[in-house]
Scaffold this active site. Structure first.
Site, PDB file in Angstrom:
ATOM      1  N   ASP A 162       0.866  -1.185   0.000  1.00 52.20           N
ATOM      2  CA  ASP A 162       0.000   0.000   0.000  1.00 52.20           C
ATOM      3  C   ASP A 162       0.899   1.231   0.000  1.00 52.20           C
ATOM      4  OD1 ASP A 162      -2.207   1.946   0.689  1.00 52.20           O
ATOM      5  OD2 ASP A 162      -3.315   0.074   0.925  1.00 52.20           O
ATOM      6  N   HIS A 195      -3.194   3.870  -3.949  1.00 53.07           N
ATOM      7  CA  HIS A 195      -2.606   3.064  -2.877  1.00 53.07           C
ATOM      8  C   HIS A 195      -1.161   2.669  -3.173  1.00 53.07           C
ATOM      9  CE1 HIS A 195      -6.240   2.539  -0.375  1.00 53.07           C
ATOM     10  NE2 HIS A 195      -6.903   2.618  -1.524  1.00 53.07           N
ATOM     11  N   GLU A 241     -10.452   3.856  -4.930  1.00 47.28           N
ATOM     12  CA  GLU A 241     -10.140   5.164  -4.354  1.00 47.28           C
ATOM     13  C   GLU A 241      -9.185   5.998  -5.216  1.00 47.28           C
ATOM     14  OE1 GLU A 241      -8.972   4.055  -0.338  1.00 47.28           O
ATOM     15  OE2 GLU A 241     -11.066   4.144   0.309  1.00 47.28           O
TER      16      GLU A 241
END
Length: 549
Positions: free
Chosen positions: A267, A321, A387
């Protein structure tokens, strides 16, 4: 002295004979009966036992009316709808209410050769079963009791798992006339056989009234999973977890017949995966040199997963990420890394997204995918895709210049097309890493699953993991487009809900706390019914995935 003793014995025998002859038969019979009862009475550890009443084991005194006192573990084997069987068998089951004293030192198996892949794995599972029984802590000699002979009837030696793998099994348990307990496990492959062995282990308990290991005497179970995917996500990038913790997690999963360990291994926060192609990733991205998953670590976790019937599914979340670990790459591969204020560029700090127009980024990504495929040998690959923040891409001068050079506007449609182009190229790189064979790719729900973009997703290539709420209209949209789905709806399946906020004060974003009742009652079919989705779409539901991040 010896002569006198023999004389006394003769006198005693004569006295007994005279007593019998003289009509004292009743007295002698009473003495003999008391003798026999005393020597055959069980030595129990407690004056209490348990009886199943109204589906619960209730504590009661042992009286003369109790023929076979039951310990709590034995009572629990039979009490309630399916006793201690977990999960409840889906097809058919019948369980006798008697147990047999088992000799845990005499557990054998037949029907397979230990030299085969399946045979070797099952033999290791039996050794694990023996070790778990030893941990029950029975203090009596464990050489007494009945032998257990496990006979496996398996069609295939193939140990490669995919979404079509048949995990059904039949378990038949009986005590034969010689006193041995015969267990027959019939399955198509190793995975079904291992689940049968897992169920068998649930039928063995420590009878603490007698300090003996006991096994159910008669059982017939026909079982198989409702869903082909039963997973648990563990995020070891935000919070590093050592190998031992991961192995314990997989052990717990196997006991509940979960079959997929979803490993969120990288991440923005850290990159602990060791890449053979690009060794600097873990050097720059790990929290410390000790917090790295080496190739040997990955192989041990994969082997342990296979032993326990658990697929290890890697996730490399992109194009968002990402951040730590990419500092050395160059070529404008990552944009808005550590951007400030973070809230303008990403959903949580630190920020970072891959640059979809950077050729250097694709070069590095190809090597990473190659390492992931070689190390994990996956039948599924999780590509993340959640996201995305267009403000991040909009902040990049190189992306802005590229947009202008192509006569485009920096609007939502342009950024959606950039994202789709990235996803196409990334998917092709995964396929190339897999020797040209396509692997089903999993993506999180995102703007790609919105009404305006959903037609981009090819149902033959992509599976969508739902992390929105169970009443989200996205679910119906996905199933209407014949996309296969995995449920991770945050209103039931996020295990880290209800704690302190990750960003800011108060509770976290998925509060309130989710109790176990809510989690266990989260039925995908019930969600579909609530949204009035046709029953024929049930076949597109692969299962649930608990998430802990």
């Amino acid at each position: 002295m010896f002569t006198r003793l023999k004389r006394r014995l003769r006198i005693n025998r004569q006295s007994v004979a005279m007593t019998i002859i003289s009509g004292g038969m009743i007295f002698v019979f009473t003495v003999l009966l008391q003798y026999l009862c005393f020597n055959n009475a069980e030595t129990l550890s407690s004056p209490w036992h348990y009886e199943c009443k109204a589906g619960f084991c209730q504590k009661l005194p042992i009286t003369s009316n109790v023929t076979i006192p039951q310990s709590l573990p034995v009572c629990q084997l039979f009490c309630g709808d399916s006793g201690t069987l977990w999960p409840k068998p889906t097809k058919h089951y019948s369980i006798d209410n008697l147990t047999v004293h088992l000799n845990p030192q005499n557990i054998q198996f037949s029907g397979i050769k230990s030299s085969t892949q399946t045979g070797n794995l099952l033999q290791r599972n039996i050794e694990k079963l023996k070790e778990n029984i030893r941990r029950f802590g029975a203090r009596k000699s464990q050489t007494a009791g009945s032998a257990l002979v496990i006979d496996f009837v398996i069609e295939s030696d193939d140990i490669f798992r995919n979404l079509e793998t048949n995990e059904n099994y039949i378990l038949h348990l009986t005590q034969n006339k010689n006193g041995k307990v015969d267990a027959t496990i019939t399955a198509q492959n190793y995975f079904g056989a291992r689940y049968g062995l897992e169920t068998l282990s649930q039928l063995i308990v420590l009878d603490d009234l007698r300090d003996e290991i006991h096994i159910v005497k008669e059982v017939h179970i026909e079982d198989g999973p409702v869903f082909p995917y039963r997973g648990l996500l563990l995020d070891t990038a935000r919070n590093f977890m050592d190998k031992a913790s991961i192995l314990r997690t997989i052990t717990g999963m196997s006991m509940s017949k979960l079959n997929t360990f979803h490993w969120h291994i990288t991440d923005t926060h850290s990159f602990p995966f060791f890449s053979k192609t690009w060794t600097k990733f873990s050097e720059y991205g790990a929290y410390s040199p000790q917090k790295v998953y080496t190739e040997a670590d990955v192989q041990e976790i994969l082997d342990f997963g296979l032993l326990n019937g658990v697929r290890v599914l890697p996730e490399f979340d992109a194009p968002a990420h990402v951040g730590n670990g990419w500092q050395w790459v160059g070529g404008d591969s990552v944009v808005c890394y550590n951007a400030d204020p973070w809230s303008a560029y990403c959903v949580e700090p630190p920020c970072g997204q891959l640059n979809p127009i950077s050729e250097r980024m694709y070069e590095v990504l190809e090597g990473l995918y190659k390492d992931f495929v070689e190390d994990f040998r996956p039948d599924l690959f999780h590509m993340g895709g959640d996201e995305i923040n267009t403000n991040c891409w909009n902040s990049s001068s190189s992306i802005q210049n590229w947009i202008k050079a192509h006569g485009l506007d920096p609007d939502e449609e342009t950024y959606s097309n950039l994202w789709k182009n990235f996803q196409d190229r990334a998917y092709n790189l995964v396929t190339k890493a897999n020797g040209g064979k396509e692997i089903p790719a999993i993506l999180w729900t995102s703007d790609l699953t919105s009404e305006k973009n959903i037609d981009y997703l090819d149902p033959k290539k992509y599976i969508v993991q739902i992390w929105t709420s169970s009443d989200d209209a996205t679910i119906k949209r996905l199933l209407d487009k014949n996309l296969r789905v995995i449920f991770s709806n945050y209103d039931a399946l996020y295990l880290d809900c209800g704690f302190g906020a990750w960003v800011g004060e108060g509770n976290n974003w998925c509060s309130p706390y989710k109790g176990w009742q809510l989690i266990y009652e989260n039925s995908p079919y019930h969600i579909i019914a609530q949204q009035k989705i046709a029953d024929n779409k049930q076949k597109l539901v692969l299962g649930n995935n608990l998430s802990f991040s």
